[in-house]
Design an enzyme around this catalytic site. Sequence first.
Site, PDB file in Angstrom:
ATOM      1  N   GLN A 104       0.835  -1.200   0.000  1.00  8.70           N
ATOM      2  CA  GLN A 104       0.000   0.000   0.000  1.00  8.70           C
ATOM      3  C   GLN A 104       0.869   1.248   0.000  1.00  8.70           C
ATOM      4  OE1 GLN A 104      -3.276  -0.154  -0.335  1.00  8.70           O
ATOM      5  NE2 GLN A 104      -3.502   2.066  -0.390  1.00  8.70           N
ATOM      6  N   VAL A 146      -5.765   7.265  -3.295  1.00  5.67           N
ATOM      7  CA  VAL A 146      -5.093   6.115  -2.685  1.00  5.67           C
ATOM      8  C   VAL A 146      -5.237   6.189  -1.169  1.00  5.67           C
ATOM      9  CG1 VAL A 146      -2.906   4.895  -2.412  1.00  5.67           C
ATOM     10  CG2 VAL A 146      -3.416   6.060  -4.574  1.00  5.67           C
ATOM     11  N   ALA A 147      -5.646   5.098  -0.565  1.00  4.97           N
ATOM     12  CA  ALA A 147      -5.803   5.072   0.899  1.00  4.97           C
ATOM     13  C   ALA A 147      -4.447   5.154   1.585  1.00  4.97           C
ATOM     14  CB  ALA A 147      -6.528   3.800   1.325  1.00  4.97           C
ATOM     15  N   SER A 159      -6.320   1.106   4.420  1.00  4.31           N
ATOM     16  CA  SER A 159      -6.895   0.543   3.190  1.00  4.31           C
ATOM     17  C   SER A 159      -7.671  -0.733   3.471  1.00  4.31           C
ATOM     18  CB  SER A 159      -5.789   0.234   2.178  1.00  4.31           C
ATOM     19  OG  SER A 159      -6.298  -0.510   1.092  1.00  4.31           O
ATOM     20  N   HIS A 180      -8.124  -2.990   1.463  1.00  6.04           N
ATOM     21  CA  HIS A 180      -7.396  -4.092   0.833  1.00  6.04           C
ATOM     22  C   HIS A 180      -6.533  -4.832   1.864  1.00  6.04           C
ATOM     23  CE1 HIS A 180      -8.475  -3.602  -3.367  1.00  6.04           C
ATOM     24  NE2 HIS A 180      -8.338  -2.305  -3.231  1.00  6.04           N
ATOM     25  N   ASP A 208     -10.703  -5.099  -6.227  1.00  2.12           N
ATOM     26  CA  ASP A 208     -10.864  -4.229  -7.385  1.00  2.12           C
ATOM     27  C   ASP A 208     -11.151  -5.148  -8.569  1.00  2.12           C
ATOM     28  OD1 ASP A 208     -10.330  -2.031  -5.865  1.00  2.12           O
ATOM     29  OD2 ASP A 208      -8.270  -1.776  -6.567  1.00  2.12           O
ATOM     30  N   GLU A 214     -14.972   5.123  -7.227  1.00  2.00           N
ATOM     31  CA  GLU A 214     -14.246   3.938  -7.686  1.00  2.00           C
ATOM     32  C   GLU A 214     -15.260   2.848  -8.035  1.00  2.00           C
ATOM     33  OE1 GLU A 214     -11.215   2.649  -4.993  1.00  2.00           O
ATOM     34  OE2 GLU A 214     -10.015   4.469  -5.243  1.00  2.00           O
ATOM     35  N   HIS A 270     -14.203  -0.867  -7.104  1.00  2.00           N
ATOM     36  CA  HIS A 270     -13.837  -1.295  -5.743  1.00  2.00           C
ATOM     37  C   HIS A 270     -15.064  -1.793  -4.987  1.00  2.00           C
ATOM     38  CE1 HIS A 270     -11.270  -0.897  -2.005  1.00  2.00           C
ATOM     39  NE2 HIS A 270     -12.482  -0.936  -1.474  1.00  2.00           N
TER      40      HIS A 270
END
Length: 220
Positions: free
Chosen positions: A103, A132-133, A138, A140, A147, A190, A193
């Site tokens: 990340q 972007v986190a 995030s 993720h 995604d 997004e 996502h």
Amino acid sequence: MTIIITVVMWRTIKIDVQVGELTLPKISQSEKSFADTSGEWNLILVDRNHYIPNNYQVELTELSNGKKVDSRIYPELQQMFNDARAEGLALFVREGYRTTEEQQKIMDEKINEYEKQGYSAKEAKKRAEKYVAIPDTSEHQLGLSVDINADTDKCSSEKVYQWLDENAYKYGFVKRYPEDKTDITGISNEPWHYRYVGTTVAKIMKEENLCLEEYLEKYK
């Protein structure tokens, strides 16, 4: 008298600069607000105000293309893909689970991209964080988000995004960062996502047009 005025002005300017530097303090580990992981695992809220705890662990399942997701969401994710493909869509998971290091690399690349466009380091970071986190904020890194992209040689991205928007909730997934919720999520639109929240919650969020923050505030 001139000397006194000069000294006062110098001190004022010096103080103003120092105050300016204090407007964006670095957040120490002890000052961070961490996500609550004691409740339902599928509803953990992670954003720029809720960092992932250092001791958070996740059991991962590897997909056919090497990407990984939390093993608990894999059955529904696979079923969603099977059904989408049965309707002629060609789609794949472009991003799944990420480590903190991964990340951070993505963030650094985005900042560098803006700096090359002529933005200052401060402005580049600010712009990058819209897309972007921040590392450790995030989804993720939870393994609960994916995604999803289209194989554009076989079908359009628009068709995939539309199908997901209309059907993903049936499998427990929601569009995490919709266009009309950016003021709440802090993340730009997004359409690729998707976050797993479970079928019951996803249905409510879809019917009431709620993002995760709104759902948690209303029902939890």
